[in-house]
Design an enzyme around this catalytic site. Structure first.
Site, mmCIF file in Angstrom:
data_model
loop_
_atom_site.group_PDB
_atom_site.id
_atom_site.type_symbol
_atom_site.label_atom_id
_atom_site.label_comp_id
_atom_site.label_asym_id
_atom_site.label_seq_id
_atom_site.Cartn_x
_atom_site.Cartn_y
_atom_site.Cartn_z
ATOM 1 N N ILE A 198 -68.237 -37.961 60.783
ATOM 2 C CA ILE A 198 -69.328 -38.122 61.751
ATOM 3 C C ILE A 198 -69.912 -36.754 62.076
ATOM 4 C CG2 ILE A 198 -70.016 -39.116 63.964
ATOM 5 C CD1 ILE A 198 -67.679 -40.923 63.875
ATOM 6 N N PRO A 199 -70.741 -36.217 61.177
ATOM 7 C CA PRO A 199 -71.383 -34.944 61.497
ATOM 8 C C PRO A 199 -72.310 -35.132 62.699
ATOM 9 C CG PRO A 199 -72.017 -35.732 59.302
ATOM 10 C CD PRO A 199 -71.131 -36.758 59.882
ATOM 11 N N HIS A 200 -72.345 -34.149 63.582
ATOM 12 C CA HIS A 200 -73.183 -34.287 64.764
ATOM 13 C C HIS A 200 -73.636 -32.918 65.252
ATOM 14 C CE1 HIS A 200 -68.926 -34.055 65.990
ATOM 15 N NE2 HIS A 200 -69.360 -33.287 66.971
ATOM 16 N N GLY A 201 -74.660 -32.911 66.098
ATOM 17 C CA GLY A 201 -75.124 -31.640 66.637
ATOM 18 C C GLY A 201 -76.160 -31.859 67.718
ATOM 19 N N TYR A 222 -71.659 -28.306 72.000
ATOM 20 C CA TYR A 222 -71.559 -29.482 72.852
ATOM 21 C C TYR A 222 -72.280 -29.335 74.185
ATOM 22 C CZ TYR A 222 -68.437 -31.330 69.433
ATOM 23 O OH TYR A 222 -67.937 -31.812 68.259
#
Lengths: 572, 152
Positions: free
Chosen positions: B65-68, A515
């Site tokens: 909701i895959p995210h990166g 993040y």
């Protein structure tokens, strides 16, 4: 005969009025206890009821018995796992906290009313403890949902600080009756006897009572009665030996709640009813006992003392007592605010009457007025205060109906029923598709008021009642299944606990990397659990750790182990 | 945030069937790389998989909701897949997932980018919206639904 008829009629009218009042008051947000008190006042000599009641010994007896029952019931609702986070701070509040409160209020009262120090302190001691009945009923009200640290501290405190206030009151009365003959050693001895005996008899007696209930073969309806009178026996026996009966019944209740007990559900339900009756009876009688016309003359000074209690003494005592436990500031403020005074001060204020102290009337009227102010100001604002301080959590099991039964021949299993709400996403599922634990199973579905035959079950519809057999330990999970299905609850939960889930074993460095937030210093090698252990020891569900723009939130715990963590993103 | 800025119609697709979460993420990475020409789909897959290792990005009730974060991406890039059959995604509520929204944010992600992610998660917590997404006729209709979503 005529007298008996009148008494029965009167008691029925007062109780019915109080019971009906419980229907209306939750909508107004008024603390119920205040309403009971007002019903008593209205029935009394200055109200339309015009009943002249000034029997202090009888009121004292009723108040003491009722308190014993309420504490016993409160103890039975306290789970051992609440003790993990709540016990030590609560004990500090119940001992040091009461002492500080009584000292500050006492000094102010002595100065304001021009009394001797001992008489001032007596006022402080009388109003020194928070009220278990008031705190329990406010915290179990549907409008307030707080984290476990706050609720368990407040509950255990309110259940265990009465003995300290009672003890101080008794000591001060003994001193005031004969100041020459009373020494420091006597005080110490009284303290040891009251506390030590109360604790020992409570825990020992509770265990014996559990054994008796589990061993004796009785008719089903006698088990709750056995529990009730067992509790009263523990109270009476301890008190006769000069121990603290209040501490003893409370501890006995706790002991019983945390052991396997036959007929546990019916005992709980019975005591719930009895505790209601005790609360109503006690407050109505205490209301009857007071007379508003005598309250007015002391209103000015009593209001000042109440304000000092609420705004100075209580916050100071909470701050001092919680100093070693490093509570978050807003939780301390809230705990200070929920320093509700209730029946105990009024019951204690009858003691000086019984002891024939000179200023007994003054003590009683001031204590009564302080309780009124506390219930009015603090009782009315508990929910808004929790919201204002950002302590409100999403509702947990409050949205579902749960009806508990005991299964004969089995302990630890219950039959529970849930209602499928109109916004439930379980609608349309078949009973086999419900995500249930292995032993839990659906046993009945009733639809439109009729029990359905198995072949007619089909897909779940809104308004259906689903009944299941479940192990007691699976109930929280079951609550979750039926609750998480409700849309408003889901959105509130997402806002509070965060959008995403994290594995408690995930490495902090990886999270910080994913993040782009700074990892807490020295925490790079730790996992999420380790970071919570380091920065928030004794975490409870709902606790948050700030990490740059994101929050890590404890979502679920199994005893003292964090099992699920939420990740909360910043919002517009 | 306007979702139309993040999601173009060529990165919306439906009717997939996958046998594993990994295969779904591979396909999603290819879709995402259409919006990030400087980045290989393999790097995207690595970023998404690294995030999944910290805990499934399944929100529950069939949505993930895959995210990166991704070097070489300057603005948030989204892609959306609707699966034909729910896929086991290790979501915490145990339900299979059939709506998958992928999001890449720049390597130096700011609060604004995290807010995009929060807004998308909020959008998919709306049950009516999810129902509409499951019922939308084709990719165009899906894109229109996503791009025009107004929170209630």
């Amino acid at each position: 005969m005529e007298f008996a008829n009148h008494m029965i009629l009167l008691a029925a009218v007062l109780f019915l009025a109080s019971i009906l009042a419980t229907v209306i008051t939750p909508r107004l947000g008024v603390p119920l206890l205040l309403v009971f008190l007002i019903i008593g006042l209205l029935a009394g000599e200055d109200g339309p009821g015009n009943i002249h009641f000034s029997d202090y010994p009888l009121a004292n007896l009723a108040g003491t018995a009722a308190l014993a029952v309420i504490l016993f019931d409160g103890g039975m609702r306290t789970r051992m796992e609440d003790f993990r986070v709540g016990l030590k701070p609560a004990i500090s509040l119940a001992s040091l906290g009461v002492l500080v409160t009584a000292a500050v209020v006492g000094a102010f009262a002595a100065w304001l009313l021009d009394l001797g120090w001992a008489e001032g302190l007596l006022i402080g001691a009388i109003v020194g403890s928070t009220d278990a009945a008031a705190v329990f009923s406010l915290l179990h009200n549907n409008a307030v949902h707080l984290n476990k640290r706050v609720t368990s501290v407040l509950e255990i405190e309110s259940g265990s600080n009465d003995p300290m206030a009672i003890l101080m009151t008794l000591v001060l009365i003994a001193y005031l009756q004969d100041p020459e003959a009373f020494g420091a050693l006597d005080t110490l001895w009284m303290l040891v006897l009251q506390g030590g005996l109360g604790a020992a008899m409570g825990i020992g007696g509770g265990r014996l009572l559990v054994k008796a209930i589990n061993r004796l073969e009785l008719s089903d309806s006698l088990y709750p009665l056995l529990a009730l009178f067992g509790g009263l026996l523990i109270f009476g026996f301890t008190a006769v030996l000069h121990g603290s009966g209040f501490l003893a019944v409370y501890l006995a209740g706790i002991t019983m709640a945390n052991r396997r007990l036959r007929a546990a559900a019916s005992i709980r339900r019975f005591h719930d009813g009895i505790a209601w009756m005790a609360q109503i009876g006690m407050f109505v009688i205490l209301g009857l006992l007071a007379s508003p016309s005598k309250l007015w003359p002391v209103a000015g000074p009593a209001l000042l003392i109440a304000l000092v209690l609420i705004l100075v003494a209580r916050p100071l005592s909470v701050w001092l007592a919680l100093l070693p436990f490093r509570f978050p500031a807003r939780e301390q403020v809230f705990i200070s605010w929920v320093g509700l005074r209730g029946s105990v001060p009024i019951v204690l204020a009858t003691y000086p009457w019984l002891a024939n102290l000179e200023n007994a009337a003054l003590f009683f009227n001031i204590a009564f007025f302080i309780v009124l102010v506390s219930l009015l100001i603090q009782g009315w604002t508990v929910a808004p205060a929790a919201r204002l301080l950002g302590l409100q959590m999403p509702a947990s099991s409050a949205l579902v109906h749960r009806i508990e039964f005991d299964l004969p021949g089995q302990r630890g299993y219950e039959i529970v029923s849930y209602r499928i709400g109109h916004d439930s996403s379980l609608i349309g599922l078949r009973h086999k598709e419900l995500p249930l634990q292995d032993v839990s199973r659906v046993i009945a579905i009733s639809r439109a008021g009729r029990l359905q035959a198995y072949r007619d079950w089909g897909a779940l519809r809104a308004g259906d009642y689903v009944s299941l057999v479940a192990a007691e330990r699976d109930l929280p999970q079951l609550d979750e299944v039926f609750r998480s299905a409700r849309r408003p609850a889901r959105e509130a939960e997402q806002r509070y606990f965060g959008e995403f889930h994290l594995d408690p074993a995930a490495k902090m460095a990886d999270i910080a990397d994913a993040y782009g937030v700074p990892p807490p210093s020295g925490a790079n090698d730790l996992d999420v659990r380790g970071v919570f252990a380091k920065y928030l020891p004794n975490a409870v569900v709902g606790d948050r750790l700030r990490l740059g723009d994101i929050d890590l939130v404890v979502r679920r715990m199994d005893r003292d182990q964090i099992t699920d963590v939420g990740l909360r993103l910043p919002h517009e | 945030m306007k979702l139309a800025d993040i999601l173009s119609v060529d990165r919306v697709s439906s009717g997939h069937t996958f046998t594993s979460k990994k295969k779904a993420l591979e396909e999603l990475s290819k879709l995402l790389s259409k919006g990030a020409p400087d980045v290989g789909s393999g790097d995207i897959l690595n970023s998404l998989s690294a995030r999944e290792k910290l805990g499934s990005t399944g929100l529950g009730h069939g949505v993930a909701i895959p995210h990166g974060r991704m070097p070489g991406v300057n603005e948030s890039v989204g892609a959306f897949m609707r699966l034909k059959h729910p896929l086991d995604y290790e979501a915490h509520d145990g339900n299979g997932v059939d709506l998958v929204f992928g999001l890449l944010v720049p390597q130096n992600a700011t609060e604004a980018h995290l807010k995009h992610l929060a807004a998308i998660a909020e959008m998919f917590s709306d049950e009516n919206f999810c129902r509409a997404a499951r019922e939308a006729a084709d990719d165009q209709a899906l894109h229109a639904l996503l791009a025009n979503f107004k929170p209630a």
